[in-house]
Write a protein that holds these residues in place. Structure first.
Motif, short mmCIF file in Angstrom:
data_model
loop_
_atom_site.label_atom_id
_atom_site.label_comp_id
_atom_site.label_asym_id
_atom_site.label_seq_id
_atom_site.Cartn_x
_atom_site.Cartn_y
_atom_site.Cartn_z
N ASN A 63 0.81 -1.21 0.00
CA ASN A 63 0.00 0.00 0.00
C ASN A 63 0.85 1.27 0.00
O ASN A 63 0.47 2.27 -0.60
N VAL A 64 1.99 1.23 0.66
CA VAL A 64 2.93 2.34 0.57
C VAL A 64 3.41 2.49 -0.88
O VAL A 64 3.54 3.60 -1.41
N ALA A 65 3.68 1.36 -1.53
CA ALA A 65 4.14 1.39 -2.92
C ALA A 65 3.07 2.00 -3.84
O ALA A 65 3.39 2.78 -4.75
N VAL A 66 1.81 1.65 -3.61
CA VAL A 66 0.73 2.24 -4.41
C VAL A 66 0.67 3.75 -4.19
O VAL A 66 0.47 4.53 -5.13
N SER A 67 0.87 4.19 -2.96
CA SER A 67 0.85 5.62 -2.67
C SER A 67 1.99 6.34 -3.38
O SER A 67 1.81 7.43 -3.93
N ALA A 68 3.17 5.74 -3.35
CA ALA A 68 4.32 6.35 -4.01
C ALA A 68 4.10 6.42 -5.51
O ALA A 68 4.42 7.43 -6.17
N MET A 69 3.56 5.36 -6.09
CA MET A 69 3.27 5.35 -7.52
C MET A 69 2.23 6.41 -7.87
O MET A 69 2.34 7.10 -8.89
N THR A 70 1.23 6.56 -7.01
CA THR A 70 0.19 7.57 -7.23
C THR A 70 0.80 8.96 -7.30
O THR A 70 0.48 9.76 -8.20
N ALA A 71 1.67 9.28 -6.36
CA ALA A 71 2.29 10.61 -6.34
C ALA A 71 3.13 10.84 -7.58
O ALA A 71 3.11 11.94 -8.16
N ALA A 72 3.87 9.82 -8.02
CA ALA A 72 4.70 9.96 -9.21
C ALA A 72 3.85 10.19 -10.45
O ALA A 72 4.16 11.04 -11.30
N LEU A 73 2.75 9.44 -10.58
CA LEU A 73 1.85 9.63 -11.72
C LEU A 73 1.19 11.00 -11.68
O LEU A 73 1.02 11.66 -12.72
#
Length: 265
Positions: A162-172
Motif C-alpha cells: 500500500n505504501v508502494a501504491v501511494s508512491a506510484m500515485t504521487a509519481a503519476l
C-alpha cells in the motif's frame, strides 16, 4: 452537488465484487458508462445485471491485470465500445487478511512478489494503458484503491504494497497533473463487503465471543464506532473521479472511519 459525471466513461478493475462493485454502482448512478473488469466471467455477468438498473452502459470484461497484453486488450475493447476512457479506478487486488499476519522476518518471497505483481504492477499497467488516452483529451481521473495498512507495521505485506501504491500515485500525479489528469489514492480500512460475515465469524471463534461482540470490537477500531461500508468508500471515490475534485492530486485520502489516537498531517 452535481459531480458532472454524466456521460463520462469509466473502467473499474476488480469491479465484480466488494469495493470495486460499489464504486461501479456509484459511478453508474452518477451517469457514467462503466466497464467492470475482473478475471471471473460469471461474477462479472452477475454484477453487470445488477448495475444495469442505473440505466447507463455497463460493459463486463474479463481481463487479468497481472498480464500487460490482457490489460491493453481490455482498454482497446473499452475504447471500441464506449468511445474512450475518462476515469480509471484500480481496485483489482487480493484482499488483505483480517486474521493473524506472518511476521516480517518470516514473510516469504513468493507472497511479496505476488502482491506486487497483482496490486502494484497491476495498477501501473492499467494506468500506463489509459494515460495516453486521458492526456490526449486533456482530462482524466485515476483513483487507486490502497488501504490503511500503509500507515501501520502489523502486516509487512499490507504495509509495503500500500505504501508502494501511494508512491506510484504521487509519481503519476506529478507527471500527468499538468496535462489535466488527476491521480489520487484512497485508503479504506476494515470495510463491510460480502466477505465481512465470514471475517466476523472467524474473529468471534478466535476470541471466544459472539458474532455481535466481534462486530462491535471491529467497530471500535474506528472513531465513528463502526466499520465503514463499501458504498461509503465508493462515495469518496466518486467525488475523486469527478471534475469537482481538481484541487486534490497525488494525495492519499483515508476512508476508513477514522483511526483512534493518532494525528495525520
Amino acid at each position: 452537488m452535481d459531480l458532472q459525471l454524466t456521460g463520462r466513461r469509466a473502467i473499474v478493475t476488480g469491479g465484480s465484487r466488494g469495493i470495486g462493485l460499489a464504486v461501479a454502482a456509484a459511478l453508474a448512478a452518477e451517469g457514467c458508462d462503466v466497464a467492470i473488469v475482473s478475471r471471473g466471467k460469471e461474477a462479472l455477468d452477475e454484477a453487470a445485471a445488477r448495475l444495469a438498473a442505473h440505466g447507463t452502459r455497463i460493459v463486463p470484461l474479463v481481463a487479468d491485470t497481472t498480464d500487460d497484453a490482457s490489460v491493453r486488450a481490455m482498454v482497446d475493447e473499452v475504447v471500441t465500445t464506449l468511445g474512450g476512457v475518462d476515469i480509471l479506478v484500480n481496485a483489482a487486488a487480493r484482499p488483505a487478511s483480517a486474521g493473524a499476519q506472518a511476521g516480517a522476518s518470516t514473510t516469504g518471497d513468493d507472497l511479496m512478489r505476488e502482491q506486487f505483481e497483482t496490486k502494484v504492477l497491476g495498477y501501473l499497467r492499467c494506468a500506463r494503458a489509459v494515460a495516453p488516452l486521458m492526456t490526449g483529451q486533456g482530462w482524466g481521473r485515476i483513483v487507486n484503491i490502497s488501504g490503511l495498512n500503509a500507515r501501520g507495521s502489523s502486516s509487512l505485506v499490507g504495509s509495503v504494497r500500500n505504501v508502494a501504491v501511494s508512491a506510484m500515485t504521487a509519481a503519476l500525479a506529478d507527471e500527468l497533473g499538468p496535462q489535466g489528469v488527476n491521480v489520487t489514492v484512497v485508503h479504506p480500512g476494515l470495510t463491510v463487503t460480502e466477505r465481512t460475515p465470514a471475517m466476523v465469524a472467524a474473529k468471534a471463534e478466535a476470541d471466544g465471543t459472539s458474532a455481535e461482540e466481534a462486530e462491535r470490537a471491529l467497530g471500535r477500531t474506528t472513531t465513528v464506532g463502526r466499520m465503514i461500508t463499501a458504498e461509503e468508500v465508493a462515495d469518496v471515490v466518486a467525488f475523486l473521479a469527478s471534475p469537482r475534485s481538481v484541487a486534490i492530486n497525488g494525495d492519499a485520502v483515508a476512508a476508513g472511519g477514522g483511526q483512534p489516537g493518532v494525528t495525520f498531517y
